[in-house]
Design a protein around this motif. Structure first.
Motif, PDB file in Angstrom:
ATOM      1  N   LEU A  22       7.342  40.280  83.144  1.00  0.00           N
ATOM      2  CA  LEU A  22       7.688  40.321  84.618  1.00  0.00           C
ATOM      3  C   LEU A  22       6.840  41.547  84.938  1.00  0.00           C
ATOM      4  O   LEU A  22       6.579  42.577  84.242  1.00  0.00           O
ATOM      5  CB  LEU A  22       8.851  40.811  84.954  1.00  0.00           C
ATOM      6  N   GLU A  23       6.253  41.713  86.379  1.00  0.00           N
ATOM      7  CA  GLU A  23       5.639  42.619  87.003  1.00  0.00           C
ATOM      8  C   GLU A  23       5.745  43.065  88.386  1.00  0.00           C
ATOM      9  O   GLU A  23       6.007  42.256  88.992  1.00  0.00           O
ATOM     10  CB  GLU A  23       3.905  42.324  86.705  1.00  0.00           C
ATOM     11  N   ILE A  24       5.934  44.172  88.601  1.00  0.00           N
ATOM     12  CA  ILE A  24       6.090  44.662  89.902  1.00  0.00           C
ATOM     13  C   ILE A  24       4.937  45.252  90.440  1.00  0.00           C
ATOM     14  O   ILE A  24       4.371  46.138  89.758  1.00  0.00           O
ATOM     15  CB  ILE A  24       7.308  45.720  90.026  1.00  0.00           C
ATOM     16  N   PRO A  25       4.274  44.686  91.534  1.00  0.00           N
ATOM     17  CA  PRO A  25       3.093  45.421  91.975  1.00  0.00           C
ATOM     18  C   PRO A  25       3.206  46.764  92.329  1.00  0.00           C
ATOM     19  O   PRO A  25       4.118  47.267  92.822  1.00  0.00           O
ATOM     20  CB  PRO A  25       3.035  44.358  93.497  1.00  0.00           C
ATOM     21  N   VAL A  26       2.069  47.304  91.966  1.00  0.00           N
ATOM     22  CA  VAL A  26       1.922  48.713  92.412  1.00  0.00           C
ATOM     23  C   VAL A  26       1.887  48.850  94.083  1.00  0.00           C
ATOM     24  O   VAL A  26       1.445  48.145  94.738  1.00  0.00           O
ATOM     25  CB  VAL A  26       0.573  49.405  91.734  1.00  0.00           C
ATOM     26  N   ALA A  45      17.494  43.685  88.787  1.00  0.00           N
ATOM     27  CA  ALA A  45      18.132  42.697  88.282  1.00  0.00           C
ATOM     28  C   ALA A  45      18.495  42.863  86.865  1.00  0.00           C
ATOM     29  O   ALA A  45      18.519  41.631  85.959  1.00  0.00           O
ATOM     30  CB  ALA A  45      17.136  41.362  88.292  1.00  0.00           C
ATOM     31  N   GLY A  46      18.972  43.896  86.576  1.00  0.00           N
ATOM     32  CA  GLY A  46      19.515  44.108  85.323  1.00  0.00           C
ATOM     33  C   GLY A  46      18.252  44.358  83.957  1.00  0.00           C
ATOM     34  O   GLY A  46      18.626  44.268  82.870  1.00  0.00           O
ATOM     35  N   ILE A  47      17.142  44.629  84.466  1.00  0.00           N
ATOM     36  CA  ILE A  47      15.849  44.597  83.541  1.00  0.00           C
ATOM     37  C   ILE A  47      15.576  45.876  83.752  1.00  0.00           C
ATOM     38  O   ILE A  47      15.086  46.348  84.943  1.00  0.00           O
ATOM     39  CB  ILE A  47      14.881  43.431  83.884  1.00  0.00           C
ATOM     40  N   GLU A  48      15.215  46.385  82.517  1.00  0.00           N
ATOM     41  CA  GLU A  48      14.373  47.970  82.757  1.00  0.00           C
ATOM     42  C   GLU A  48      12.968  47.594  82.808  1.00  0.00           C
ATOM     43  O   GLU A  48      12.343  46.930  81.980  1.00  0.00           O
ATOM     44  CB  GLU A  48      14.816  48.670  81.405  1.00  0.00           C
ATOM     45  N   SER A  62      13.735  31.977  86.770  1.00  0.00           N
ATOM     46  CA  SER A  62      14.163  31.356  88.115  1.00  0.00           C
ATOM     47  C   SER A  62      15.224  32.150  89.076  1.00  0.00           C
ATOM     48  O   SER A  62      14.996  32.463  90.155  1.00  0.00           O
ATOM     49  CB  SER A  62      14.757  29.958  88.057  1.00  0.00           C
ATOM     50  N   ARG A  63      16.198  32.737  88.171  1.00  0.00           N
ATOM     51  CA  ARG A  63      17.267  33.605  89.091  1.00  0.00           C
ATOM     52  C   ARG A  63      16.545  34.829  89.570  1.00  0.00           C
ATOM     53  O   ARG A  63      16.822  35.322  90.678  1.00  0.00           O
ATOM     54  CB  ARG A  63      18.299  33.850  87.981  1.00  0.00           C
ATOM     55  N   ILE A  64      15.876  35.316  88.811  1.00  0.00           N
ATOM     56  CA  ILE A  64      15.195  36.552  89.146  1.00  0.00           C
ATOM     57  C   ILE A  64      14.038  36.350  90.425  1.00  0.00           C
ATOM     58  O   ILE A  64      14.198  37.020  91.353  1.00  0.00           O
ATOM     59  CB  ILE A  64      14.428  37.427  87.865  1.00  0.00           C
ATOM     60  N   LYS A  65      13.382  35.114  90.395  1.00  0.00           N
ATOM     61  CA  LYS A  65      12.319  34.983  91.309  1.00  0.00           C
ATOM     62  C   LYS A  65      12.971  34.652  92.628  1.00  0.00           C
ATOM     63  O   LYS A  65      12.523  34.788  93.699  1.00  0.00           O
ATOM     64  CB  LYS A  65      11.448  33.740  90.804  1.00  0.00           C
ATOM     65  N   ASP A  66      14.297  34.028  92.491  1.00  0.00           N
ATOM     66  CA  ASP A  66      14.914  33.767  93.852  1.00  0.00           C
ATOM     67  C   ASP A  66      15.498  35.149  94.759  1.00  0.00           C
ATOM     68  O   ASP A  66      15.266  35.161  95.664  1.00  0.00           O
ATOM     69  CB  ASP A  66      16.255  32.826  93.623  1.00  0.00           C
ATOM     70  N   ALA A  67      16.052  35.933  93.628  1.00  0.00           N
ATOM     71  CA  ALA A  67      16.548  37.141  94.245  1.00  0.00           C
ATOM     72  C   ALA A  67      15.385  38.227  94.609  1.00  0.00           C
ATOM     73  O   ALA A  67      15.655  38.858  95.449  1.00  0.00           O
ATOM     74  CB  ALA A  67      17.393  37.775  93.081  1.00  0.00           C
ATOM     75  N   PHE A  68      14.504  38.384  93.841  1.00  0.00           N
ATOM     76  CA  PHE A  68      13.392  39.129  94.134  1.00  0.00           C
ATOM     77  C   PHE A  68      11.959  38.480  93.840  1.00  0.00           C
ATOM     78  O   PHE A  68      11.229  38.521  92.903  1.00  0.00           O
ATOM     79  CB  PHE A  68      13.265  40.127  92.940  1.00  0.00           C
ATOM     80  N   PRO A  69      11.623  37.946  95.102  1.00  0.00           N
ATOM     81  CA  PRO A  69      10.310  37.200  95.217  1.00  0.00           C
ATOM     82  C   PRO A  69       9.033  37.946  94.938  1.00  0.00           C
ATOM     83  O   PRO A  69       8.007  37.421  94.579  1.00  0.00           O
ATOM     84  CB  PRO A  69      10.329  36.492  96.871  1.00  0.00           C
ATOM     85  N   TYR A  70       9.093  39.163  94.923  1.00  0.00           N
ATOM     86  CA  TYR A  70       7.826  39.965  94.812  1.00  0.00           C
ATOM     87  C   TYR A  70       7.379  40.231  93.362  1.00  0.00           C
ATOM     88  O   TYR A  70       6.496  40.773  92.976  1.00  0.00           O
ATOM     89  CB  TYR A  70       8.096  41.451  95.628  1.00  0.00           C
TER      90      TYR A  70
END
Length: 84
Positions: A22-26, A45-48, A62-70
Motif C-alpha cells: 500500500l502507498e500513501i501519496p506524497v 487503518a491499523g497498518i504501519e 477492499s476494506r481499506i480502500k473503502d475507508a481511505f480512498p487515497y
C-alpha cells in the motif's frame, strides 16, 4: 531438492503473494525556500506506514480502500501487465 525444501519454498512464495503493498501519496508544498516534500510515517487503518509504504493482507484491501480512498494498492496482477 527434498520434499520439505520444496514445501517450504512454496509456502514462502504464497506468503509473499498474500501481502499487498500500500502507498500513501506524497504531499508537497511550495515555500519561499523551495518545495517541501513529505512522506507519511505513522498508522492508518491499523497498518504501519514508513515513508508512505505499508503492507497488508489481501483480504483487507477492499476494506481499506473503502475507508481511505487515497491509499494506492499495488496488486501483483497490475505489475504483471495485461494480455490485451
Amino acid at each position: 531438492m527434498a520434499n520439505q525444501d520444496r514445501l517450504n519454498f512454496i509456502k514462502a512464495y504464497f506468503a509473499v503473494e498474500d501481502e499487498i503493498r500500500l502507498e500513501i501519496p506524497v504531499t508537497s508544498s511550495d515555500t519561499i525556500t523551495g518545495t517541501v516534500i513529505k512522506r507519511f510515517t505513522g498508522k492508518r487503518a491499523g497498518i504501519e506506514f514508513k515513508d508512505g509504504i505499508g503492507y497488508c493482507k489481501r483480504k483487507d484491501v477492499s476494506r481499506i480502500k473503502d475507508a481511505f480512498p487515497y491509499i494506492i494498492a499495488h496488486l501483483p496482477e497490475e505489475a504483471k501487465g495485461s494480455a490485451e
